[in-house]
Design a protein around this motif. Sequence first.
Motif, short mmCIF file in Angstrom:
data_model
loop_
_atom_site.label_atom_id
_atom_site.label_comp_id
_atom_site.label_asym_id
_atom_site.label_seq_id
_atom_site.Cartn_x
_atom_site.Cartn_y
_atom_site.Cartn_z
N GLU A 84 0.86 -1.23 -0.23
CA GLU A 84 0.23 -0.06 -0.11
C GLU A 84 0.93 1.26 0.07
OE1 GLU A 84 -3.37 -0.25 2.63
OE2 GLU A 84 -3.07 -2.40 2.96
N LEU A 85 2.19 1.12 -0.28
CA LEU A 85 3.04 2.19 -0.41
C LEU A 85 2.76 3.02 -1.82
CD1 LEU A 85 5.12 3.34 1.45
CD2 LEU A 85 6.65 2.05 -0.04
N ASP A 86 2.50 4.25 -1.76
CA ASP A 86 2.21 5.11 -2.90
C ASP A 86 3.45 5.58 -3.34
OD1 ASP A 86 -0.69 4.99 -2.50
OD2 ASP A 86 -0.48 6.60 -1.06
N PHE A 87 4.39 5.92 -2.62
CA PHE A 87 5.80 6.45 -3.05
C PHE A 87 6.87 6.00 -2.26
CE2 PHE A 87 8.89 9.97 -2.78
CZ PHE A 87 8.97 10.13 -4.27
N LEU A 88 7.91 5.87 -2.81
CA LEU A 88 9.33 5.25 -2.25
C LEU A 88 10.43 6.00 -3.00
CD1 LEU A 88 10.73 3.51 -0.32
CD2 LEU A 88 10.74 1.71 -2.22
N ASP A 89 11.17 6.62 -2.14
CA ASP A 89 12.28 7.44 -2.88
C ASP A 89 13.59 6.86 -2.33
OD1 ASP A 89 12.78 8.62 -0.30
OD2 ASP A 89 12.38 10.60 -1.16
N SER A 90 15.01 7.42 -2.80
CA SER A 90 16.08 6.93 -2.41
C SER A 90 16.36 6.93 -0.93
CB SER A 90 17.33 7.51 -2.97
OG SER A 90 17.23 8.95 -2.70
N THR A 91 15.71 7.94 0.20
CA THR A 91 15.96 8.03 1.33
C THR A 91 15.14 6.74 2.03
OG1 THR A 91 14.41 9.56 1.79
CG2 THR A 91 16.58 10.44 1.44
N GLY A 92 13.86 6.63 1.42
CA GLY A 92 13.12 5.32 1.79
C GLY A 92 14.19 3.94 1.69
N LEU A 93 14.49 3.80 0.46
CA LEU A 93 15.39 2.68 0.17
C LEU A 93 16.63 2.68 1.22
CD1 LEU A 93 15.81 2.74 -3.79
CD2 LEU A 93 14.37 0.86 -2.19
N GLY A 94 17.19 3.63 1.59
CA GLY A 94 18.29 3.73 2.52
C GLY A 94 17.67 3.41 3.89
N ALA A 95 16.61 3.82 4.16
CA ALA A 95 16.01 3.16 5.62
C ALA A 95 15.65 1.73 5.44
CB ALA A 95 14.77 3.88 5.63
N LEU A 96 15.56 1.27 4.46
CA LEU A 96 15.15 -0.17 4.35
C LEU A 96 16.46 -0.99 4.34
CD1 LEU A 96 12.48 -0.27 1.56
CD2 LEU A 96 11.96 -1.09 3.99
N ILE A 97 17.51 -0.54 3.69
CA ILE A 97 18.84 -1.18 3.81
C ILE A 97 19.59 -1.07 5.18
CG2 ILE A 97 21.29 -0.69 3.18
CD1 ILE A 97 19.96 0.26 0.37
N GLY A 98 19.32 -0.08 5.74
CA GLY A 98 19.79 0.20 7.18
C GLY A 98 19.12 -0.63 8.27
N ILE A 99 17.49 -1.04 7.95
CA ILE A 99 16.82 -1.56 8.85
C ILE A 99 17.39 -3.19 8.52
CG2 ILE A 99 14.72 -2.68 9.26
CD1 ILE A 99 13.72 0.27 8.69
N ARG A 100 17.62 -3.61 7.24
CA ARG A 100 18.04 -4.92 6.83
C ARG A 100 19.38 -5.26 7.55
NH1 ARG A 100 21.76 -7.37 3.89
NH2 ARG A 100 21.03 -9.51 2.95
N ARG A 101 20.42 -4.15 7.66
CA ARG A 101 21.80 -4.57 8.31
C ARG A 101 21.49 -4.76 9.88
NH1 ARG A 101 24.52 0.28 5.15
NH2 ARG A 101 25.21 -0.77 3.56
N ARG A 102 20.50 -3.86 10.34
CA ARG A 102 20.38 -4.19 11.77
C ARG A 102 19.77 -5.27 12.38
NH1 ARG A 102 19.98 -0.55 16.40
NH2 ARG A 102 21.10 1.12 14.96
N ALA A 103 18.99 -5.92 11.33
CA ALA A 103 18.00 -7.09 11.63
C ALA A 103 19.21 -8.22 11.75
CB ALA A 103 17.14 -7.15 10.42
N HIS A 104 19.80 -8.20 10.62
CA HIS A 104 20.99 -9.29 10.38
C HIS A 104 22.07 -9.16 11.38
CE1 HIS A 104 19.69 -11.31 6.56
NE2 HIS A 104 19.10 -10.15 6.47
N ALA A 105 22.28 -8.00 11.81
CA ALA A 105 23.33 -7.88 12.92
C ALA A 105 22.81 -8.56 14.11
CB ALA A 105 23.98 -6.27 13.08
N LEU A 106 21.53 -8.23 14.55
CA LEU A 106 20.68 -9.01 15.61
C LEU A 106 20.34 -10.34 15.28
CD1 LEU A 106 18.88 -5.72 16.52
CD2 LEU A 106 20.70 -6.53 17.65
N GLN A 107 20.81 -10.92 14.39
CA GLN A 107 20.49 -12.44 14.17
C GLN A 107 18.95 -12.69 13.53
OE1 GLN A 107 23.51 -14.46 14.00
NE2 GLN A 107 24.28 -12.54 14.65
N GLY A 108 18.68 -11.52 12.80
CA GLY A 108 17.23 -11.60 12.50
C GLY A 108 17.27 -11.69 10.98
N SER A 109 15.85 -11.16 10.35
CA SER A 109 15.96 -11.53 9.20
C SER A 109 14.83 -10.37 8.72
CB SER A 109 15.33 -12.57 8.60
OG SER A 109 14.07 -12.97 9.10
N MET A 110 14.67 -10.05 7.52
CA MET A 110 13.65 -9.15 7.16
C MET A 110 13.28 -9.49 5.52
SD MET A 110 14.07 -5.03 6.45
CE MET A 110 14.43 -4.53 4.87
#
Length: 121
Positions: free
Chosen positions: A56-82
């Motif tokens: 249901e996302l209407d718009f995604l820009d490069s800063t939104g992509l950056g946020a997703l990348i950062g969250i993925r890194r944090r999830a993996h650092a905490l032995q999690g997944s995304m």
Amino acid sequence: MYAENDLLDIAVTDHGDQTLVTLRGELDLATQGTFRTQVIDLLVSGSNRLVIDLSELDFLDSTGLGALIGIRRRAHALQGSMTLVCPTHAVMELFSIAGLEKVFDIRPSLDVALDSGVPQA
């Protein structure tokens, strides 16, 4: 848990050992900070198997992509997944153009993401 501002709604629900984060609206410069903070708080509190629904996302820009990348890194650092749910061609094309379709675990529907069982790195 539910957070809302004028541009982005964030709904969080538990599905067994997975935490579903549903985004509605725009994930961009104005909203990525709130999104990143809320999801990192989930990770730190122990919700380490995230499914982020971009249906249901209407718009995604490069800063939104950056946020997703950062969250993925944090999830993996905490032995999690995304896992991302990305059924729309326009959003999927953005991931492809950025070369991120190989970085993220992207599923075509919410049912597939929640039924995936073992998340991919």
